[in-house]
Design a protein around this motif. Sequence first.
Motif, PDB file in Angstrom:
ATOM      1  N   LEU A   1       0.826  -1.216   0.000  1.00 42.29           N
ATOM      2  CA  LEU A   1       0.000   0.000   0.000  1.00 42.29           C
ATOM      3  C   LEU A   1       0.856   1.260   0.000  1.00 42.29           C
ATOM      4  CD1 LEU A   1      -2.817  -1.069   2.486  1.00 42.29           C
ATOM      5  CD2 LEU A   1      -3.007  -0.785  -0.011  1.00 42.29           C
ATOM      6  N   THR A   2       2.008   1.213   0.656  1.00 45.13           N
ATOM      7  CA  THR A   2       2.905   2.366   0.683  1.00 45.13           C
ATOM      8  C   THR A   2       3.489   2.625  -0.703  1.00 45.13           C
ATOM      9  OG1 THR A   2       3.403   2.055   3.008  1.00 45.13           O
ATOM     10  CG2 THR A   2       5.041   3.261   1.721  1.00 45.13           C
ATOM     11  N   ARG A   3       3.709   1.569  -1.447  1.00 48.40           N
ATOM     12  CA  ARG A   3       4.308   1.699  -2.787  1.00 48.40           C
ATOM     13  C   ARG A   3       3.257   1.637  -3.897  1.00 48.40           C
ATOM     14  NH1 ARG A   3       8.650  -2.179  -0.428  1.00 48.40           N
ATOM     15  NH2 ARG A   3      10.327  -0.721   0.040  1.00 48.40           N
ATOM     16  N   VAL A   4       2.012   1.881  -3.576  1.00 49.13           N
ATOM     17  CA  VAL A   4       0.914   1.714  -4.527  1.00 49.13           C
ATOM     18  C   VAL A   4       1.060   2.639  -5.747  1.00 49.13           C
ATOM     19  CG1 VAL A   4      -0.776   3.338  -3.551  1.00 49.13           C
ATOM     20  CG2 VAL A   4      -1.552   1.212  -4.623  1.00 49.13           C
ATOM     21  N   ALA A   5       1.784   3.713  -5.655  1.00 45.60           N
ATOM     22  CA  ALA A   5       1.994   4.590  -6.813  1.00 45.60           C
ATOM     23  C   ALA A   5       2.809   3.884  -7.889  1.00 45.60           C
ATOM     24  CB  ALA A   5       2.697   5.873  -6.391  1.00 45.60           C
ATOM     25  N   ASP A   6       3.632   2.923  -7.505  1.00 45.90           N
ATOM     26  CA  ASP A   6       4.477   2.187  -8.446  1.00 45.90           C
ATOM     27  C   ASP A   6       3.744   1.028  -9.121  1.00 45.90           C
ATOM     28  OD1 ASP A   6       6.601   3.836  -7.675  1.00 45.90           O
ATOM     29  OD2 ASP A   6       7.213   2.453  -6.089  1.00 45.90           O
ATOM     30  N   ARG A   7       2.748   0.475  -8.423  1.00 45.26           N
ATOM     31  CA  ARG A   7       2.038  -0.690  -8.958  1.00 45.26           C
ATOM     32  C   ARG A   7       0.810  -0.942  -8.071  1.00 45.26           C
ATOM     33  NH1 ARG A   7       6.431  -1.896  -6.071  1.00 45.26           N
ATOM     34  NH2 ARG A   7       6.229  -3.340  -4.345  1.00 45.26           N
ATOM     35  N   SER A   8      -0.134  -1.697  -8.604  1.00 46.02           N
ATOM     36  CA  SER A   8      -1.298  -2.042  -7.786  1.00 46.02           C
ATOM     37  C   SER A   8      -0.929  -3.188  -6.845  1.00 46.02           C
ATOM     38  CB  SER A   8      -2.475  -2.436  -8.673  1.00 46.02           C
ATOM     39  OG  SER A   8      -2.164  -3.605  -9.402  1.00 46.02           O
ATOM     40  N   VAL A   9      -1.715  -3.356  -5.815  1.00 46.63           N
ATOM     41  CA  VAL A   9      -1.481  -4.445  -4.867  1.00 46.63           C
ATOM     42  C   VAL A   9      -1.904  -5.748  -5.545  1.00 46.63           C
ATOM     43  CG1 VAL A   9      -2.054  -5.387  -2.604  1.00 46.63           C
ATOM     44  CG2 VAL A   9      -1.862  -2.909  -2.905  1.00 46.63           C
ATOM     45  N   PRO A  10      -0.993  -6.707  -5.638  1.00 47.17           N
ATOM     46  CA  PRO A  10      -1.319  -7.968  -6.318  1.00 47.17           C
ATOM     47  C   PRO A  10      -2.476  -8.713  -5.647  1.00 47.17           C
ATOM     48  CG  PRO A  10       1.052  -7.779  -5.948  1.00 47.17           C
ATOM     49  CD  PRO A  10       0.398  -6.666  -5.184  1.00 47.17           C
ATOM     50  N   ASP A  11      -3.232  -9.422  -6.461  1.00 47.05           N
ATOM     51  CA  ASP A  11      -4.379 -10.189  -5.962  1.00 47.05           C
ATOM     52  C   ASP A  11      -3.969 -11.199  -4.896  1.00 47.05           C
ATOM     53  OD1 ASP A  11      -6.111  -8.813  -7.621  1.00 47.05           O
ATOM     54  OD2 ASP A  11      -6.091 -10.362  -9.181  1.00 47.05           O
ATOM     55  N   ASP A  12      -2.806 -11.824  -5.055  1.00 50.51           N
ATOM     56  CA  ASP A  12      -2.396 -12.828  -4.066  1.00 50.51           C
ATOM     57  C   ASP A  12      -2.147 -12.209  -2.691  1.00 50.51           C
ATOM     58  OD1 ASP A  12      -0.030 -11.654  -5.230  1.00 50.51           O
ATOM     59  OD2 ASP A  12       1.156 -13.320  -4.449  1.00 50.51           O
ATOM     60  N   ILE A  13      -1.700 -10.956  -2.663  1.00 46.01           N
ATOM     61  CA  ILE A  13      -1.508 -10.259  -1.382  1.00 46.01           C
ATOM     62  C   ILE A  13      -2.873  -9.989  -0.738  1.00 46.01           C
ATOM     63  CG2 ILE A  13      -0.562  -8.216  -0.229  1.00 46.01           C
ATOM     64  CD1 ILE A  13       1.539 -10.122  -1.524  1.00 46.01           C
ATOM     65  N   HIS A  14      -3.832  -9.549  -1.555  1.00 49.55           N
ATOM     66  CA  HIS A  14      -5.187  -9.339  -1.032  1.00 49.55           C
ATOM     67  C   HIS A  14      -5.757 -10.647  -0.480  1.00 49.55           C
ATOM     68  CE1 HIS A  14      -6.229  -5.186  -1.813  1.00 49.55           C
ATOM     69  NE2 HIS A  14      -5.667  -5.274  -3.004  1.00 49.55           N
ATOM     70  N   GLU A  15      -5.540 -11.736  -1.183  1.00 55.04           N
ATOM     71  CA  GLU A  15      -6.059 -13.040  -0.735  1.00 55.04           C
ATOM     72  C   GLU A  15      -5.410 -13.462   0.583  1.00 55.04           C
ATOM     73  OE1 GLU A  15      -8.531 -16.017  -0.421  1.00 55.04           O
ATOM     74  OE2 GLU A  15      -8.681 -14.484  -1.975  1.00 55.04           O
ATOM     75  N   LEU A  16      -4.091 -13.312   0.695  1.00 59.16           N
ATOM     76  CA  LEU A  16      -3.408 -13.612   1.956  1.00 59.16           C
ATOM     77  C   LEU A  16      -3.960 -12.755   3.094  1.00 59.16           C
ATOM     78  CD1 LEU A  16       0.357 -13.893   0.893  1.00 59.16           C
ATOM     79  CD2 LEU A  16      -1.071 -15.708   1.871  1.00 59.16           C
ATOM     80  N   ALA A  17      -4.162 -11.491   2.808  1.00 61.74           N
ATOM     81  CA  ALA A  17      -4.667 -10.569   3.835  1.00 61.74           C
ATOM     82  C   ALA A  17      -6.071 -10.968   4.276  1.00 61.74           C
ATOM     83  CB  ALA A  17      -4.638  -9.137   3.312  1.00 61.74           C
ATOM     84  N   ARG A  18      -6.912 -11.370   3.329  1.00 65.77           N
ATOM     85  CA  ARG A  18      -8.280 -11.785   3.690  1.00 65.77           C
ATOM     86  C   ARG A  18      -8.291 -13.047   4.546  1.00 65.77           C
ATOM     87  NH1 ARG A  18      -9.540  -9.375  -1.285  1.00 65.77           N
ATOM     88  NH2 ARG A  18      -9.259 -11.228  -2.548  1.00 65.77           N
ATOM     89  N   LYS A  19      -7.255 -13.868   4.432  1.00 67.83           N
ATOM     90  CA  LYS A  19      -7.172 -15.082   5.257  1.00 67.83           C
ATOM     91  C   LYS A  19      -6.726 -14.763   6.682  1.00 67.83           C
ATOM     92  CE  LYS A  19      -6.322 -18.277   1.479  1.00 67.83           C
ATOM     93  NZ  LYS A  19      -5.338 -19.146   0.818  1.00 67.83           N
TER      94      LYS A  19
END
Length: 152
Positions: free
Chosen positions: A93-111
Amino acid sequence: MVTTPDKSSTEAYRSMLGVEKYLTRCSIEKPLRELIKLRVSQINGCAYCIDMHWKDARADGETEQRLYGLPAWRESPYYSEREQVGLQLAEELTRVADRSVPDDIHELARKQFNPQELSDLAWIVAAINAWNRVNIALRTAPGDYQPPLAAR
């Protein structure tokens, strides 16, 4: 001589303190909040916030080993799976200007985090990024901050 504006007298500063007040009682445990604030401050190079959150974490009982290992948290065995996922999301999230947050990171976070916790994590990251930028912009000098007595 550089004159630093008095940020504490602004309405924006007082509003940010309102966000911080909420974050002190949010769903994310204090040790993880401090690790995230410290790690994001390291990424952003905010000396004032690094000094502050290192001291706050130590006053709350965090170990030196976990603090000095934080920049290499991926290679260090000192952090729980929940902390690792929280740190990874915070970095993305801190580096979101460089790229979007990958789906796998969102999935890990939701778990690891429920919807309220995910929202609170996003606010923690957003707030510390804002504080970093304000302190860097105003050239707030590190070193003098002392944790509140209640944290010691």
